[in-house]
Write an enzyme that holds these catalytic residues in place. Structure first.
Site, PDB file in Angstrom:
ATOM      1  CE1 TYR A  84      -9.204   3.046   8.314  1.00 45.86           C
ATOM      2  CE2 TYR A  84      -9.669   5.241   9.155  1.00 45.86           C
ATOM      3  CZ  TYR A  84      -8.764   4.298   8.712  1.00 45.86           C
ATOM      4  OH  TYR A  84      -7.414   4.598   8.679  1.00 45.86           O
ATOM      5  N   GLY A 110       0.835  -1.208   0.000  1.00 43.87           N
ATOM      6  CA  GLY A 110       0.000   0.000   0.000  1.00 43.87           C
ATOM      7  C   GLY A 110       0.863   1.249   0.000  1.00 43.87           C
ATOM      8  NE  ARG A 140      -6.006   8.248   1.574  1.00 39.76           N
ATOM      9  CZ  ARG A 140      -5.272   7.281   2.137  1.00 39.76           C
ATOM     10  NH1 ARG A 140      -5.075   7.267   3.428  1.00 39.76           N
ATOM     11  NH2 ARG A 140      -4.739   6.342   1.397  1.00 39.76           N
TER      12      ARG A 140
HETATM   13  P1  NAD Z   1      -3.497   1.640   1.519  1.00 34.65           P
HETATM   14  O1  NAD Z   1      -4.885   1.290   1.140  1.00 34.65           O
HETATM   15  O2  NAD Z   1      -2.615   2.257   0.485  1.00 34.65           O
HETATM   16  O3  NAD Z   1      -2.747   0.361   2.101  1.00 34.65           O
HETATM   17  C1  NAD Z   1      -3.413  -0.680   2.771  1.00 34.65           C
HETATM   18  C2  NAD Z   1      -2.846  -1.993   2.278  1.00 34.65           C
HETATM   19  O4  NAD Z   1      -3.478  -3.067   2.979  1.00 34.65           O
HETATM   20  C3  NAD Z   1      -3.097  -2.225   0.777  1.00 34.65           C
HETATM   21  O5  NAD Z   1      -1.902  -2.539   0.107  1.00 34.65           O
HETATM   22  C4  NAD Z   1      -4.081  -3.390   0.753  1.00 34.65           C
HETATM   23  O6  NAD Z   1      -3.978  -4.193  -0.401  1.00 34.65           O
HETATM   24  C5  NAD Z   1      -3.732  -4.121   2.044  1.00 34.65           C
HETATM   25  N1  NAD Z   1      -4.822  -4.958   2.519  1.00 34.65           N
HETATM   26  C6  NAD Z   1      -6.122  -4.576   2.734  1.00 34.65           C
HETATM   27  N2  NAD Z   1      -6.854  -5.626   3.153  1.00 34.65           N
HETATM   28  C7  NAD Z   1      -5.997  -6.694   3.217  1.00 34.65           C
HETATM   29  C8  NAD Z   1      -6.157  -8.051   3.578  1.00 34.65           C
HETATM   30  N3  NAD Z   1      -7.352  -8.538   3.965  1.00 34.65           N
HETATM   31  N4  NAD Z   1      -5.079  -8.876   3.541  1.00 34.65           N
HETATM   32  C9  NAD Z   1      -3.870  -8.400   3.144  1.00 34.65           C
HETATM   33  N5  NAD Z   1      -3.659  -7.120   2.780  1.00 34.65           N
HETATM   34  C10 NAD Z   1      -4.716  -6.263   2.819  1.00 34.65           C
HETATM   35  O7  NAD Z   1      -3.602   2.593   2.805  1.00 34.65           O
HETATM   36  P2  NAD Z   1      -2.479   3.454   3.540  1.00 34.65           P
HETATM   37  O8  NAD Z   1      -2.842   4.878   3.415  1.00 34.65           O
HETATM   38  O9  NAD Z   1      -1.137   3.011   3.147  1.00 34.65           O
HETATM   39  O10 NAD Z   1      -2.750   3.045   5.063  1.00 34.65           O
HETATM   40  C11 NAD Z   1      -1.991   2.034   5.710  1.00 34.65           C
HETATM   41  C12 NAD Z   1      -2.419   1.930   7.161  1.00 34.65           C
HETATM   42  O11 NAD Z   1      -2.212   3.168   7.842  1.00 34.65           O
HETATM   43  C13 NAD Z   1      -3.889   1.569   7.330  1.00 34.65           C
HETATM   44  O12 NAD Z   1      -4.024   0.687   8.420  1.00 34.65           O
HETATM   45  C14 NAD Z   1      -4.515   2.909   7.672  1.00 34.65           C
HETATM   46  O13 NAD Z   1      -5.684   2.749   8.468  1.00 34.65           O
HETATM   47  C15 NAD Z   1      -3.406   3.596   8.440  1.00 34.65           C
HETATM   48  N6  NAD Z   1      -3.532   5.048   8.366  1.00 34.65           N
HETATM   49  C16 NAD Z   1      -3.196   5.731   7.234  1.00 34.65           C
HETATM   50  C17 NAD Z   1      -3.330   7.110   7.198  1.00 34.65           C
HETATM   51  C18 NAD Z   1      -2.934   7.930   5.988  1.00 34.65           C
HETATM   52  O14 NAD Z   1      -3.021   9.159   6.038  1.00 34.65           O
HETATM   53  N7  NAD Z   1      -2.474   7.342   4.908  1.00 34.65           N
HETATM   54  C19 NAD Z   1      -3.849   7.798   8.310  1.00 34.65           C
HETATM   55  C20 NAD Z   1      -4.212   7.063   9.425  1.00 34.65           C
HETATM   56  C21 NAD Z   1      -4.036   5.693   9.462  1.00 34.65           C
END
Ligand code: NAD
Length: 316
Positions: free
Chosen positions: A146, A11, A187
């Site tokens: 979420y 991700g 976003r």
């Molecule tokens: P993203 O969607 O780019 O990455 C999430 C990854 O998880 C993806 O690659 C997806 O394929 C994988 N995934 C989802 N379900 C899955 C499953 N069942 N099995 C295996 N893999 C799975 O999101 P991101 O922005 O990189 O966020 C990553 C983490 O950080 C998340 O937990 C998110 O809640 C947290 N987060 C992100 C932000 C932000 O600003 N980007 C803010 C707060 C929290």
């Protein structure tokens, strides 16, 4: 050299974390079923110290490698577009997925870090948000899948720590941006950049006076690794405390892209938080961490590293 398992490693945040762990000479096992991530995010990684396993963590899963020293649990839909499209999956990843991953950390006696979120504070009545604030969340609104999945995952993490003796940590991530965000993930920053680069109207929700704080991805990853390497168990906010209104963000994007876009206003989404600003006193004192990249510089780095075409949504 440590062996790190990163769920969600394909991700946005996870792929940057994998890059940084490899740069620090660790081995990395990336577990990702590509639900919202992409192989394109990890295609540049060619070292033998990196492996990608296409596993769905909502099902029980095992990894044969031994030892595993640190488990970074990031897998979860994260953008509103994704979790509104995948409500049950989002709840399952936060519950079953976190159970399975904590169980794996327990089996391997690994340090465990869960990527939680500022969304556990909901639409906050306390500003800025400290870790002591319990939040103001609507459990039955569309965003509840979420917010409540993350609150449950935090409760589960503390239960594994208190009852099962797992060495856990919880990072509460505030809005983070940078290259590899998908231009259509909904976003604010990728949306504004895409619209500005196409000289299309920039869509601001509400009157644009609601505030957000934006952290550049390299700062976030540095804080995440520092927390994983500390011995601390309670939640820690990591984000950039500089607060901007959405109108100010739109102006910054127009400046960074030299765009001729105008602003248009659209209705606020349900339960959209009015304010969002981390109190990072704890991260400063505990980890010696603070963000270094300011918004305009981070926007310029995002544009330089991602490329104009990718940000404009012209190429994948
Ligand atoms: P993203 O969607 O780019 O990455 C999430 C990854 O998880 C993806 O690659 C997806 O394929 C994988 N995934 C989802 N379900 C899955 C499953 N069942 N099995 C295996 N893999 C799975 O999101 P991101 O922005 O990189 O966020 C990553 C983490 O950080 C998340 O937990 C998110 O809640 C947290 N987060 C992100 C932000 C932000 O600003 N980007 C803010 C707060 C929290």
């Amino acid at each position: 050299m440590a062996t790190c398992l990163v769920t969600g490693g394909a991700g946005f945040l996870g792929s940057h974390l994998c890059d940084e762990l490899l740069r620090r000479k660790h081995r990395v096992i990336c577990v990702d079923n590509l639900e919202t991530g992409s192989l394109a995010n990890i295609a540049h990684i060619r070292q033998p110290e990196f492996v990608h396993l296409n596993l769905d963590i909502t099902e029980p899963y095992h990894v044969d490698d031994e030892p595993i020293d640190v488990v970074y649990h990031l897998a979860s839909p994260a953008s509103p577009i994704d979790y509104l499209r995948l409500p049950l999956h989002t709840l399952k990843v936060g519950s079953y997925g976190t159970h399975h991953t904590l169980g794996l950390a327990k089996k391997h006696r690994a340090r465990f870090l869960i990527a939680s979120t500022s969304e556990v504070y909901g639409d906050p009545q306390e500003h800025p948000q400290t870790e002591a604030y319990w939040g103001h969340v609507n459990p039955i609104g569309p965003r509840g899948v979420y917010d409540e999945a993350k609150r449950y995952a935090e409760a589960l993490t503390m239960a594994y720590h208190r009852q099962q003796g797992v060495d856990t940590s919880i990072i509460r991530i505030f809005n983070t941006y940078g290259p590899r965000m998908r231009p259509h993930d909904g976003r604010a920053i990728p949306t504004f950049l895409r619209q500005a680069l196409q000289n299309q109207p920039i869509t601001v929700f509400g009157n644009g006076e609601q505030t957000r704080s934006f952290c550049f991805v390299s700062d976030l990853v540095r804080g995440m690794i520092a927390l994983a390497e500390s011995g601390y168990h309670l939640p820690v906010n990591v984000g950039n405390p500089n607060e901007f209104t959405l109108l100010e963000l739109a102006q910054a994007v127009i400046e960074a892209t030299e765009s001729s876009s105008e602003l248009v206003f659209e209705p606020l989404p349900t339960d959209d938080p009015q304010v969002r600003q981390p109190d990072i006193t704890l991260a400063r004192e505990l980890l010696g961490w603070q963000p270094e990249v300011e918004l305009i510089e981070g926007l310029r780095r995002t544009i330089d590293e991602a490329g104009l075409e990718a940000l404009a949504g012209v190429s994948p």
